[in-house]
Scaffold this active site. Sequence first.
Site, mmCIF file in Angstrom:
data_model
loop_
_atom_site.group_PDB
_atom_site.id
_atom_site.type_symbol
_atom_site.label_atom_id
_atom_site.label_comp_id
_atom_site.label_asym_id
_atom_site.label_seq_id
_atom_site.Cartn_x
_atom_site.Cartn_y
_atom_site.Cartn_z
ATOM 1 N N HIS A 176 -16.038 -21.791 -11.150
ATOM 2 C CA HIS A 176 -15.088 -22.912 -11.175
ATOM 3 C C HIS A 176 -14.806 -23.185 -12.654
ATOM 4 C CE1 HIS A 176 -17.558 -23.894 -7.547
ATOM 5 N NE2 HIS A 176 -16.449 -24.375 -7.031
ATOM 6 N N ASP A 220 -17.527 -25.119 -14.330
ATOM 7 C CA ASP A 220 -18.851 -24.492 -14.490
ATOM 8 C C ASP A 220 -18.969 -23.871 -15.873
ATOM 9 O OD1 ASP A 220 -19.153 -24.817 -11.707
ATOM 10 O OD2 ASP A 220 -18.467 -22.769 -11.297
HETATM 11 C C1 XUL Z 1 -19.175 -25.360 -1.296
HETATM 12 C C2 XUL Z 1 -18.800 -23.981 -1.627
HETATM 13 C C3 XUL Z 1 -18.088 -23.817 -2.901
HETATM 14 C C4 XUL Z 1 -17.010 -22.793 -2.915
HETATM 15 C C5 XUL Z 1 -16.253 -22.729 -4.207
HETATM 16 O O1 XUL Z 1 -19.848 -25.511 -0.122
HETATM 17 O O2 XUL Z 1 -19.114 -23.063 -0.914
HETATM 18 O O3 XUL Z 1 -19.035 -23.554 -3.886
HETATM 19 O O4 XUL Z 1 -17.497 -21.526 -2.643
HETATM 20 O O5 XUL Z 1 -15.654 -23.947 -4.535
#
Ligand code: XUL
Length: 437
Positions: free
Chosen positions: A100, A103
């Site tokens: 993300h 992150d």
């Molecule tokens: C949350 C989840 C996230 C997504 C990316 O449950 O799985 O980490 O994979 O936003």
Amino acid sequence: MPAFPDVQKIRYEGPRSKNLLAFRHYNADEVVEGKTMRDHLRFSVVYWHTFRGAGADPFGPGCAVRPWKLSDGTVGDAIERAGMAFEFIEKLGAPYYAFHDRDVAPEGANLAESNKNLDAVAKVLKEHQDRTGIKLLWGTANLFSNPRYVHGAATSCNADVFAFAAAQVKKALEVTKELGGEGYTFWGGREGYQNLYNTDMKRELDHLAKFLHMAVDYAKEIGFTGQFYIEPKPKEPTKHQYDSDAAACINFLRAYGLEKHLKLNLETNHATLAGHSMMHEMETAGSQGYLGSIDANTGDELLGWDTDQFPTNLYLTTQCMLSLMKYGGFKTGGVNFDAKVRRESFEPVDLFHAHIGGMDAFAAGLKIAAAIRAEGELAKFVQDRYRSWDTGIGAEIESGKQSFKSLEAYMLKQGEAAACTSGRQEMLENLVNRYLY
Ligand code: XUL
Ligand code: CO
């Protein structure tokens, strides 16, 4: 200074190895059904759990010991962390990673500052990618942590929040493109509701679709050709997430004219929260042409929330690989370990044990699935089970030559349907076990 001075590159040592820091099944160059294990599995390490996760739970803060700073810190801290992250991924031998925006780089005081921070870290990530050959499986934006997203992002009741989220995804798409990302994922975050009394569901769904169309349009504008994914999850943090499961996502995509632009990123623990098995989700998506990528993890039967544990269950990985191979394998997706070590496993080396276990479980699942496919007994059983559709009345129904009227005439003549045969469920479960041990 290396972050993991005591860990060497993880090597394949074969099924008899007792070295817990070696692979027993994942042999990247080994060819299975004409493709290397590396290309079948396309393993990916997630930045959020592995490099930012501290192990917090609702009863206490995280207590993970890491060679890098776990809190946001400065851009300098983020750059130092990135170097250590790539050391980990390189020693593990995973070809991909995923992140993300928040992150990898700290959020600034405003959008411009956040974008600047992200650019500075992305430049360094690019250098590490070029140096190591590690690639970006997919990028995404965190549209759920900041308090502005309290009511959701694209589905917020506050139009300004939608605008901020749009700007954030615009930037995340640009960075994903710059880093050669092979995909971009939308996970609902807080796109759902806690209470229907205060919710205009139709309006929220329309907004979510508008948001995704804007992303598709912008990708086209900047020449981002990666695959878009939507990641189903039924609840958590909201009581109900709109992208609740594979079937709901496919319906949403088709209802809003998005069906050509997104595939699904399926996650095991999300499937179980929805009351489905991962294989069910993979079959639902695969049968409709929406199987894109998987977030590999598992839940705990005794805990009812999204525990995101590393997958070690061979039935699970065999079933995943059976479905995946049935639908032609990954094109742009991969086995992305959206999984975290337990709070109690707080030492850095636990990150290696966790990923090695997950990679070996999937490699073993791949080999078992390939053996089942090679023998062909399971496929033959299924084919045989539907044989009444291959000729006669079945073939005529499938090809559109029959109607209610003609079928009534057929049955009046027959008097009764031909007898059914056993589904042989237990026999088939035994048959699958034969390949496991
Ligand atoms: C949350 C989840 C996230 C997504 C990316 O449950 O799985 O980490 O994979 O936003
Ligand atoms: Co996920």
